[in-house]
Write a protein that holds these residues in place. Structure first.
Motif, short mmCIF file in Angstrom:
data_model
loop_
_atom_site.label_atom_id
_atom_site.label_comp_id
_atom_site.label_asym_id
_atom_site.label_seq_id
_atom_site.Cartn_x
_atom_site.Cartn_y
_atom_site.Cartn_z
N ALA A 22 20.12 -1.42 0.84
CA ALA A 22 19.39 -2.39 0.24
C ALA A 22 18.01 -2.10 1.33
O ALA A 22 18.01 -2.39 2.56
N ALA A 23 16.87 -2.09 0.72
CA ALA A 23 15.53 -2.09 1.53
C ALA A 23 14.61 -3.09 0.84
O ALA A 23 14.47 -3.17 -0.44
N ASP A 24 13.69 -3.69 1.56
CA ASP A 24 12.60 -4.34 0.88
C ASP A 24 11.78 -3.54 -0.10
O ASP A 24 11.40 -2.71 0.29
N GLY A 25 11.79 -4.25 -1.36
CA GLY A 25 10.83 -3.75 -2.22
C GLY A 25 11.34 -2.44 -2.77
O GLY A 25 10.75 -1.75 -3.62
N ALA A 26 12.58 -2.07 -2.32
CA ALA A 26 13.22 -0.70 -3.03
C ALA A 26 14.23 -1.19 -3.86
O ALA A 26 14.92 -2.33 -3.44
N GLU A 27 14.78 -0.04 -4.65
CA GLU A 27 16.00 -0.37 -5.47
C GLU A 27 17.27 -0.37 -4.56
O GLU A 27 17.16 0.54 -3.55
N THR A 28 18.33 -1.36 -4.75
CA THR A 28 19.55 -1.16 -3.88
C THR A 28 20.12 0.22 -4.53
O THR A 28 20.57 0.25 -5.58
N LEU A 29 20.80 0.71 -3.61
CA LEU A 29 21.51 1.91 -4.04
C LEU A 29 23.10 1.70 -3.65
O LEU A 29 23.50 1.18 -2.67
N VAL A 30 23.98 2.40 -4.54
CA VAL A 30 25.05 2.34 -4.17
C VAL A 30 25.40 3.69 -3.68
O VAL A 30 25.11 4.77 -3.91
N VAL A 31 25.98 3.72 -2.36
CA VAL A 31 26.41 5.04 -1.70
C VAL A 31 28.05 5.07 -1.34
O VAL A 31 28.60 4.07 -1.50
N GLU A 32 28.45 6.07 -1.28
CA GLU A 32 29.79 6.42 -0.91
C GLU A 32 30.15 5.78 0.37
O GLU A 32 29.66 5.58 1.42
N ARG A 33 31.44 5.31 0.48
CA ARG A 33 32.18 4.57 1.80
C ARG A 33 33.93 5.37 1.71
O ARG A 33 34.56 4.77 1.48
N PRO A 34 33.56 6.64 2.12
CA PRO A 34 34.64 7.44 2.29
C PRO A 34 35.84 6.90 3.14
O PRO A 34 37.06 7.31 2.97
N GLY A 35 35.41 5.97 3.98
CA GLY A 35 36.62 5.36 4.93
C GLY A 35 37.41 4.42 4.26
O GLY A 35 38.62 4.27 4.82
N PHE A 36 37.38 3.98 2.93
CA PHE A 36 37.99 3.00 2.37
C PHE A 36 39.26 4.00 1.68
O PHE A 36 38.89 4.60 1.03
N PRO A 37 40.48 3.56 2.19
CA PRO A 37 41.53 4.48 1.83
C PRO A 37 41.82 4.78 0.40
O PRO A 37 42.26 5.63 -0.17
N VAL A 38 41.78 3.48 -0.53
CA VAL A 38 42.15 3.53 -1.92
C VAL A 38 41.40 4.51 -2.82
O VAL A 38 41.90 5.49 -3.39
N ASN A 39 40.18 4.67 -2.61
CA ASN A 39 39.36 5.66 -3.38
C ASN A 39 38.49 6.78 -2.49
O ASN A 39 38.17 7.81 -3.07
N ARG A 40 38.79 6.64 -1.34
CA ARG A 40 38.11 7.60 -0.13
C ARG A 40 36.65 8.08 -0.92
O ARG A 40 36.50 9.57 -0.89
N SER A 49 26.79 3.17 -11.13
CA SER A 49 25.53 2.57 -11.57
C SER A 49 25.62 1.24 -11.48
O SER A 49 24.73 0.40 -12.05
N ALA A 50 26.52 0.43 -10.55
CA ALA A 50 26.92 -1.10 -10.38
C ALA A 50 25.37 -1.71 -10.08
O ALA A 50 25.27 -3.05 -10.47
N ALA A 51 24.62 -0.83 -9.18
CA ALA A 51 23.50 -1.57 -8.74
C ALA A 51 22.45 -2.06 -9.87
O ALA A 51 21.37 -2.94 -9.85
N ALA A 52 22.61 -1.45 -11.02
CA ALA A 52 21.79 -1.61 -12.15
C ALA A 52 21.81 -3.19 -12.71
O ALA A 52 20.96 -3.90 -13.29
N LEU A 53 23.16 -3.95 -12.28
CA LEU A 53 23.29 -5.23 -12.77
C LEU A 53 22.27 -6.17 -11.87
O LEU A 53 22.16 -7.23 -12.38
#
Ligand code: SF4
Length: 709
Positions: A22-40, A49-53
């Motif tokens: 998240a950045a001021d004035g910019a769209e919030t973006l979903v990015v990868e979190r490879p370290g979480f073991p369940v979905n890597r 597309s969750a940030a569209a909510l």
């Protein structure tokens, strides 16, 4: 400056790890979190597309109150005053149980916990339940009966590739939780066998070694038939049965009455095919059975789960490493949501509300007299069905939080009519859902990335969703809402709007219960990849694998369920000659209240459809895309035909994500399982015909008015 926050997806029970930038004035973006073991790092389209909510255009930004039939903007003070006055008046006229509370399986543990407390302490009502009752209550009941404890998966997902044979019953993770598919792929790469049971050849079934396509509603007979064949094959594990179970005699007798040719007639699956499945499962050294809504959303869902558990127990595939029965939860917090007091019959920590010791313990944490706590209330459908009923039998005011029963409840046209008949309907949601459109007061709630809270995933892993962006002006969190309302109802003490404070109270309330969170803290979750419950102390490591030493029954033994086949509550007949089964599609989620507002998802799956076999289409003289009318004893839905040989010739399928003319739940049967109170979403009898020119276009969002109820 860009800030990144580790969090989890707002949708399903896999609770994939993701990072928000998240950045001021910019769209919030979903990015990868490879370290979480369940979905890597992997996410499905919904997660990506969750940030569209978070887009203000698609969500509520101010409270709304109904005036002269229309919803208009209001201040929080006006809206809350109206709610408090209305609920107080209803309680004064009809008694405390005349105000109901209906929660959701997507609420955080903190919200679910405080909602249960709010209902019992601030409103004093017994009538609280939640939409998770429609999700996995049959598996929960089956688990409790057999093992003495209900956790959807008694092992982590990482165990799946290490088992030798897995039977997946009525589940389609390729569409409902695609990142989970890798576990099944790895199982096969390791030489294991994947068997899928589903009336449709789904994308998941296409990846299986064996696919069984039974009649909808016949899963119980199928499991009994397989147990018969295990016994005949000599692959039952007598040592395990003697050492770790009770009740095999009755289960054995029931199975012996389900010989292969009889089960072939009941299920439509050839006896040879049954033998092949029984051989593969029975001879494997390790094995798992996983069920989901297919076998569970039936009026005999609890017994059906019991029959599949029997199969595991008889072959020694439970309570051992890489073996066991599990249930694939659907909603984001389907697991945690049912552990901490949202269910009509439960108190936090999976305690029974009828148990004097449990009442004493929880009342002490809440600072109230145990005698003031209500007893069990009505289950979800019974609660919805009682809305507006005359006098003291009815619920006349309802607080609904994070649920959309106008689309997701069975016999939805009647439920919609019941919601309309209330003296006061209050809906807290982040969007103007189909149910919120019927409300007298709509309260805009903070969501997912705007607040912090814990969820309990499909594995029983307690994870932390962390706030990544500010709460928009005009919006408030549900914890704050409960605190404010409690104060206005004259119960000012004991309700908090800080999630960590609420979680710490939840830990105390759950301590000593089955779902014991006492040793779990925000700091511990942040320091690792979540903590598996039960975790009774801060120095306890958590429990990824249950039952390895003993089951959670009083004598430590698992119990066979004495179950036998019975037909669905409604079988096809001359007037309604086909089966209807319902389910989900990849790009939509549950009632669609959120995903229908995300352009990328909605354009991929813009409306309902009726899936039918080419032979049936020929018999009905309908072509691809032609409008079909599907009629059950409860109403009529209209949607375009989708013709595919992936479905049985005697069955049609409709996804249930849409309101209006194509609403699948207009048709579904509210016949309830006697134990779990699960409605029979997955099977009912229908008639299908070309809709003709006079009907509305499928997918059009019309109101439910005028439909049969
Ligand atoms: Fe979200 Fe479920 Fe998709 Fe994962 S699988 S990204 S949790 S919807």
């Amino acid at each position: 400056m860009t800030t990144t926050t580790d969090t989890h997806c707002p949708y399903c029970s896999l609770q994939c790890g993701m990072r928000l930038a998240a950045a001021d004035g910019a769209e919030t973006l979903v990015v990868e979190r490879p370290g979480f073991p369940v979905n890597r790092g992997a996410l499905c389209g919904k997660g990506r597309s969750a940030a569209a909510l978070l887009d203000p255009a698609s969500r509520l930004g101010t409270p709304l109150v109904r005036e002269r039939g229309e919803l208009r903007a209001a201040t929080w003070d006006e809206a809350l005053s109206r709610v408090a006055r209305g609920f107080a008046a209803i309680r004064a006229e009809y008694g405390a149980d005349a105000v109901g509370v209906f929660g959701g399986g997507g609420l955080t543990n903190e919200k679910a916990y405080q909602l249960g407390k709010f209902a019992r302490v601030a409103l004093g009502t017994a009538n609280i339940d939640y939409n998770g009752r429609f999700c996995m209550s049959s598996a929960a009941a089956g688990n409790r009966i057999a093992f003495g404890l209900d956790r959807g998966l008694p092992f982590p997902l990482e165990d799946i590739p290490r088992t030798e044979c897995l039977i997946l019953v009525g589940s389609n993770p390729a569409e409902t939780m695609p990142p989970a598919l890798r576990y099944f792929r790895e199982l096969r790469e390791n030489g294991g066998t994947l068997i899928v049971v589903d009336p449709r050849r789904t994308r998941t079934a296409e990846q299986a070694d064996l696919h069984l396509q039974p009649l909808p509603g016949s899963d119980l007979a199928l499991a009994l038939g397989l147990l018969h064949l295990l016994i005949a094959d000599g692959t039952v594990d007598t040592g395990f049965i003697e050492a770790r179970t009770t009740g095999f005699g009755q289960a054995r007798a029931a199975a012996m009455a389900h010989w292969p040719e009889r089960v072939e007639r009941l299920t439509g699956i050839a006896a040879d095919r049954l033998r092949e499945v029984a051989h593969r499962f029975g001879r494997a050294r390790t094995g798992m059975v996983l069920t989901a809504r297919g076998p569970e959303q039936q009026s005999k869902g609890t017994d059906t789960v019991g029959a599949w558990i029997n199969l595991c127990l008889a072959s020694g595939k439970a309570g051992r490493l890489y073996s066991g029965y599990g249930c694939l939860t659907g909603q984001g917090n389907g697991q945690g949501g049912r552990e901490h007091g949202q269910k009509a019959d439960q108190l936090p920590g999976y305690r029974s509300i009828e148990d004097p010791a449990a009442r004493e313990h929880v009342a002490r944490v809440w600072g109230v007299d145990p005698d003031t706590l209500p007893r069990s209330g009505r289950s979800a459908y019974e609660l919805l069905d009682s809305l507006g009923a005359p006098g003291e039998d009815g619920v006349h005011g309802l607080l609904l939080m994070g649920s959309n029963p106008a689309v997701s409840a069975p016999r939805a046209a009647r439920v919609t009519q019941r919601l309309r008949s209330l003296d006061l309907l209050v809906v807290s949601d982040l969007v103007l859902s189909d149910t919120a459109q019927l409300a007298d007061v709509v309260l805009p709630s903070a969501q997912w990335a705007e607040e912090t809270g814990t969820m309990t995933s499909i594995e029983g892993r307690v994870i932390l969703r962390q706030q990544a962006v500010d709460v928009p002006d005009g919006v408030r969190g549900d914890l704050w809402l409960m605190r404010e309302l409690a104060e206005r109802l004259g119960v000012g003490r004991g309700f908090h709007d800080d999630p960590e404070t609420v979680f710490d109270e939840l830990r105390r309330a759950s301590a000593g219960g089955q779902a014991d969170y006492a040793g779990i803290s925000y700091d511990r979750i942040r320091a690792g990849d979540g903590v598996f419950w039960p975790c009774p102390a801060e120095d306890h490591p958590g429990t990824p694998r249950l039952f390895l030493d003993a089951f959670a029954t009083p004598d430590g033994r698992a119990r066979f369920a004495p179950v036998t086949h019975r037909p669905a509550a409604e079988e096809p007949d001359a007037a309604y000659p086909l089966y209807l089964t319902t389910g989900r599609v990849l790009a939509q989620y549950q009632s669609g209240a959120q995903t229908r507002r995300v352009e990328a998802l909605n354009s991929a799956a813009p409306g309902p459809f009726v899936e039918l076999h080419p032979l049936l289409a020929r018999r009905l003289a309908v072509a691809e895309g032609e409008l079909l009318a599907v009629t059950s004893r409860r109403g009529r839905a209209v949607a375009p035909a989708r013709i595919t040989d992936a479905i049985r010739t005697d069955t049609v399928f409709m996804p249930f994500h849409w309101p209006g003319a194509g609403r699948a739940n207009t048709l579904t049967n509210p016949a309830l399982d006697p134990t779990s109170k699960m409605p029979e979403f997955k099977v009912c009898a229908v008639r299908v015909e070309a809709a003709g020119a006079a009907v509305v276009p499928a997918g059009a969002a019309r109101s439910g008015q005028g439909e049969p109820v």
